[in-house]
Write a protein that holds these residues in place. Structure first.
Motif, PDB file in Angstrom:
ATOM      1  N   GLY A  62     -29.968  36.643 107.074  1.00  0.00           N
ATOM      2  CA  GLY A  62     -28.406  36.670 107.105  1.00  0.00           C
ATOM      3  C   GLY A  62     -27.865  35.149 107.773  1.00  0.00           C
ATOM      4  N   ASP A  63     -28.941  34.276 108.146  1.00  0.00           N
ATOM      5  CA  ASP A  63     -28.444  32.956 108.603  1.00  0.00           C
ATOM      6  C   ASP A  63     -28.412  31.978 107.490  1.00  0.00           C
ATOM      7  N   PHE A  64     -27.290  31.509 107.250  1.00  0.00           N
ATOM      8  CA  PHE A  64     -26.922  30.899 105.923  1.00  0.00           C
ATOM      9  C   PHE A  64     -27.659  29.476 106.102  1.00  0.00           C
ATOM     10  N   ALA A  65     -27.869  28.676 107.098  1.00  0.00           N
ATOM     11  CA  ALA A  65     -28.618  27.613 107.465  1.00  0.00           C
ATOM     12  C   ALA A  65     -29.973  27.627 107.266  1.00  0.00           C
ATOM     13  N   LYS A  66     -30.534  28.971 107.498  1.00  0.00           N
ATOM     14  CA  LYS A  66     -32.111  29.074 107.393  1.00  0.00           C
ATOM     15  C   LYS A  66     -32.667  29.351 106.107  1.00  0.00           C
ATOM     16  N   LEU A  67     -32.115  28.999 105.065  1.00  0.00           N
ATOM     17  CA  LEU A  67     -32.668  29.470 103.728  1.00  0.00           C
ATOM     18  C   LEU A  67     -34.010  28.890 103.556  1.00  0.00           C
ATOM     19  N   VAL A  99     -33.929  21.029  96.698  1.00  0.00           N
ATOM     20  CA  VAL A  99     -35.166  21.512  95.748  1.00  0.00           C
ATOM     21  C   VAL A  99     -35.823  20.338  95.095  1.00  0.00           C
ATOM     22  N   GLY A 100     -36.806  19.895  95.381  1.00  0.00           N
ATOM     23  CA  GLY A 100     -37.564  18.831  94.733  1.00  0.00           C
ATOM     24  C   GLY A 100     -36.793  17.475  95.107  1.00  0.00           C
ATOM     25  N   ASP A 101     -36.137  16.753  94.167  1.00  0.00           N
ATOM     26  CA  ASP A 101     -35.256  15.683  94.440  1.00  0.00           C
ATOM     27  C   ASP A 101     -33.718  16.030  94.164  1.00  0.00           C
ATOM     28  N   VAL A 102     -33.457  17.228  93.986  1.00  0.00           N
ATOM     29  CA  VAL A 102     -31.957  17.844  93.595  1.00  0.00           C
ATOM     30  C   VAL A 102     -31.515  18.764  95.026  1.00  0.00           C
ATOM     31  N   VAL A 103     -30.293  18.086  95.179  1.00  0.00           N
ATOM     32  CA  VAL A 103     -29.308  18.792  96.211  1.00  0.00           C
ATOM     33  C   VAL A 103     -28.462  19.407  95.741  1.00  0.00           C
ATOM     34  N   LEU A 104     -28.400  20.963  95.926  1.00  0.00           N
ATOM     35  CA  LEU A 104     -27.540  22.029  95.408  1.00  0.00           C
ATOM     36  C   LEU A 104     -26.636  22.105  96.398  1.00  0.00           C
ATOM     37  N   GLU A 105     -25.253  22.875  96.427  1.00  0.00           N
ATOM     38  CA  GLU A 105     -24.431  23.082  97.526  1.00  0.00           C
ATOM     39  C   GLU A 105     -24.005  24.821  97.048  1.00  0.00           C
ATOM     40  N   GLU A 106     -24.066  25.477  98.161  1.00  0.00           N
ATOM     41  CA  GLU A 106     -23.536  26.736  98.051  1.00  0.00           C
ATOM     42  C   GLU A 106     -22.927  27.126  99.312  1.00  0.00           C
ATOM     43  N   ARG A 144     -23.535  24.942 102.442  1.00  0.00           N
ATOM     44  CA  ARG A 144     -24.862  24.490 102.793  1.00  0.00           C
ATOM     45  C   ARG A 144     -25.427  23.436 101.536  1.00  0.00           C
ATOM     46  N   ALA A 145     -26.119  22.432 101.947  1.00  0.00           N
ATOM     47  CA  ALA A 145     -26.637  21.401 101.076  1.00  0.00           C
ATOM     48  C   ALA A 145     -28.348  22.221 101.058  1.00  0.00           C
ATOM     49  N   SER A 204     -36.970  22.993 100.249  1.00  0.00           N
ATOM     50  CA  SER A 204     -37.491  21.994 101.074  1.00  0.00           C
ATOM     51  C   SER A 204     -36.709  21.932 102.355  1.00  0.00           C
ATOM     52  N   LYS A 205     -35.353  21.927 102.154  1.00  0.00           N
ATOM     53  CA  LYS A 205     -34.442  21.741 103.304  1.00  0.00           C
ATOM     54  C   LYS A 205     -33.160  22.341 103.022  1.00  0.00           C
ATOM     55  N   SER A 206     -32.551  23.233 104.010  1.00  0.00           N
ATOM     56  CA  SER A 206     -31.109  23.579 103.997  1.00  0.00           C
ATOM     57  C   SER A 206     -30.500  23.156 105.355  1.00  0.00           C
ATOM     58  N   GLU A 207     -29.217  22.637 105.113  1.00  0.00           N
ATOM     59  CA  GLU A 207     -28.523  22.449 106.320  1.00  0.00           C
ATOM     60  C   GLU A 207     -27.034  22.578 105.813  1.00  0.00           C
ATOM     61  N   ILE A 208     -26.019  22.866 106.887  1.00  0.00           N
ATOM     62  CA  ILE A 208     -24.649  23.084 106.836  1.00  0.00           C
ATOM     63  C   ILE A 208     -24.128  21.778 106.742  1.00  0.00           C
ATOM     64  N   ILE A 209     -23.252  21.462 105.706  1.00  0.00           N
ATOM     65  CA  ILE A 209     -22.603  20.049 105.583  1.00  0.00           C
ATOM     66  C   ILE A 209     -21.157  20.531 105.728  1.00  0.00           C
TER      67      ILE A 209
END
Lengths: 317, 178
Positions: free
Chosen positions: B47-52, B80-87, B76-77, B60-65
């Motif tokens: 349930g911690d959105f930043a901790k994906l 995955v690989g060299d692509v950055v998605l946003e949720e 959060r950004a 590989s990385k998730s952070e609140i932007i």
């Protein structure tokens, strides 16, 4: 035959003395992912019948007078006909493409079919069992609603409503709506059309005599289907991504309330006396009965997977 | 195959409204997993959105932007690989342990879906146990008729199902290993 009919009529009369206890509306629910239509006692939620209906069934339109339900099955390219007395499928209408939204006119004699794949509106004669006309449209057609001397179709990807003249079956005019209109509802006593604009999160109010939008009301995220009540003087809209129903005062054209629903509410219908709302929730595969004034949950019942029930889905016995 | 993907992407660029268009059928995937840990311990991670990136393997990385973590509207950004998605968080209820969010910037090469929204719930399931349920609602990656096989309904369902199974298996391993 006539003797049986007479007996049935007599027992029907006695039953009616206890109308509110013995009889209830039937909710006709299309369960998109399960590929079924389920018929429920709308008061208790009790499952009366389950009919296999593959092809991702979505739309429902009920002919009150003849006791029939028309069901759209877009991925089979069909509209199926159910007899609500015998609770059996009695026929199919074969389409060129496939339809999501369908709507009967008030006589039950003409079915408007919004063929998304064929990018056209079809009018089907339900008595003669033939197509009357095909009207090509500019964009994939979504919701459809009958007005007075006109038929309205949401051209979703064009952010507009096509107004079709029902005497000559041609597009008379196009009216801009909000972004990606899906569900439509015609308000006869006000000569207005309401559109649920999925992407802009608005309800657009169109004056159908002036042929233009006169208001845009912000609702919650992803509005889909609309029900209008003259008794309550309210417009109700299901918001798929908010899990709510927005309630709009139809005189002031202002948002006045928000009701909570289950996950991904879509189809919405009013009870006969307009004191209650029924909402089908695709995400939780449930149907809710809500008090139309307070939004209080009266009953919640399970349908099959992916219940949508887009259209008028309550059959009054 | 590459050509049809390129055409789909170009169509999305030229006609922005088409990028939001979709076929008629929204799909649903719901996966559950029982975890041998109290619900609060599971919620603290899932349930911690930043901790994906702590439990979902492809990330590989998730952070609140944008916004504040674990509040409605937070973005959060997700790398995955060299692509950055946003949720983005739609709503979060810490008492009921329900997180509702959606992909606001996706990539069909990473997950072949459009209009993706998700509900993640944690509930107690007896002494020292809990159940996580992860439900996704989405349309296929290719919005119009006659999709190429890698962007059709089946591909979307398969990809989301695979991701949820992988993620929940790993979430269970991470939490039970603590």
């Amino acid at each position: 035959m006539s003797l049986t009919g007479a007996r049935l009529k007599v027992s029907g009369f006695f039953l009616c003395l206890f109308c509110h206890l013995a009889l209830a509306d039937t909710a006709v629910i299309t369960n998109q992912l399960a590929g079924t239509v389920t018929l429920h006692n709308a008061e208790s939620g009790e499952l009366l019948k389950r009919l296999p209906m593959d092809g991702k069934p979505v739309g429902v339109s009920i002919d009150q007078q003849r006791g029939l339900a028309y069901i759209s099955r877009p991925e089979r390219g069909l509209v199926s006909v159910l007899d609500l007395q015998t609770r059996e499928q009695v026929g199919d209408i074969l389409l060129k493409g496939g339809a999501v939204a369908i709507a009967l006119d008030s006589s039950g004699e003409r079915l408007a079919i919004s063929d998304w794949y064929d990018s056209a509106l079809y009018i089907y004669d339900t008595i003669g069992h033939v197509f009357i006309t095909r009207i090509p449209l500019e964009y994939a057609p979504a919701g459809v609603a009958w007005g007075d001397d006109a038929l309205y179709v949401a051209e979703r990807d064009g952010d507009q409503i096509a107004v079709i003249d029902t005497d000559v079956w041609q597009v008379l005019k196009r009216i801009a709506s909000g972004e990606h209109p899906f569900g439509l509802a015609y308000h006869a006593s006000a000569s207005r059309l309401y559109t649920a604009d999925v992407v802009s999160g608005t309800v657009t109010v169109i004056d159908t005599q002036q042929h233009r939008a006169i208001a845009s009301i912000a609702v919650d995220e992803s509005p889909y289907c609309i029900a209008v009540s003259d008794v309550q003087r309210r417009i109700y809209v299901t918001n798929q991504l908010e899990d709510t129903v927005s309630v709009i005062d139809s005189d002031r054209l202002e948002l006045v309330d928000t009701f909570d629903t289950d996950g991904y509410p879509e189809g919405i219908s009013l009870s006969a006396d307009e004191s209650e709302l029924l909402v089908a929730n695709w995400g939780d595969s449930t149907v809710l009965r809500l008090d139309a004034v307070s939004g209080e949950r009266l009953v919640g019942f399970a349908a099959d997977e992916g219940s949508r029930a887009v259209g008028n889905f309550l059959y009054r016995e | 195959m590459k050509k049809s993907w390129a055409l789909a992407l170009i169509a999305g660029l030229v006609l922005p409204s088409l990028a939001l268009a979709h076929g008629p059928s929204r799909q649903k995937v719901k996966i559950e997993r029982e975890i041998n840990a109290p619900a609060e311990a599971v919620w603290a991670v899932a349930g911690d959105f930043a901790k994906l990136d702590q439990w979902l393997p492809p990330v590989s990385k998730s952070e609140i932007i944008s916004g504040e973590n674990n509040t409605a509207g937070a973005v959060r950004a997700v790398t995955v690989g060299d692509v950055v998605l946003e949720e983005t968080i739609k709503s979060i209820d810490n008492a009921k342990m329900v997180l509702k969010y959606k992909i606001t910037k996706g990539d069909v090469n990473v997950l072949p879906v459009n209009n993706y929204s998700s509900v993640l719930k944690v509930a107690p399931a007896g002494e020292g146990k809990s159940v996580v349920s992860w439900q996704g609602a989405f349309y296929r990656g290719y919005p119009n008729n006659d999709p190429p096989p890698e962007l059709n309904d089946e591909a979307a369902i398969k990809a989301v199902t695979g991701l949820y199974n992988l993620g929940l298996d790993n979430l269970k391993a991470v939490i039970e290993g603590q």
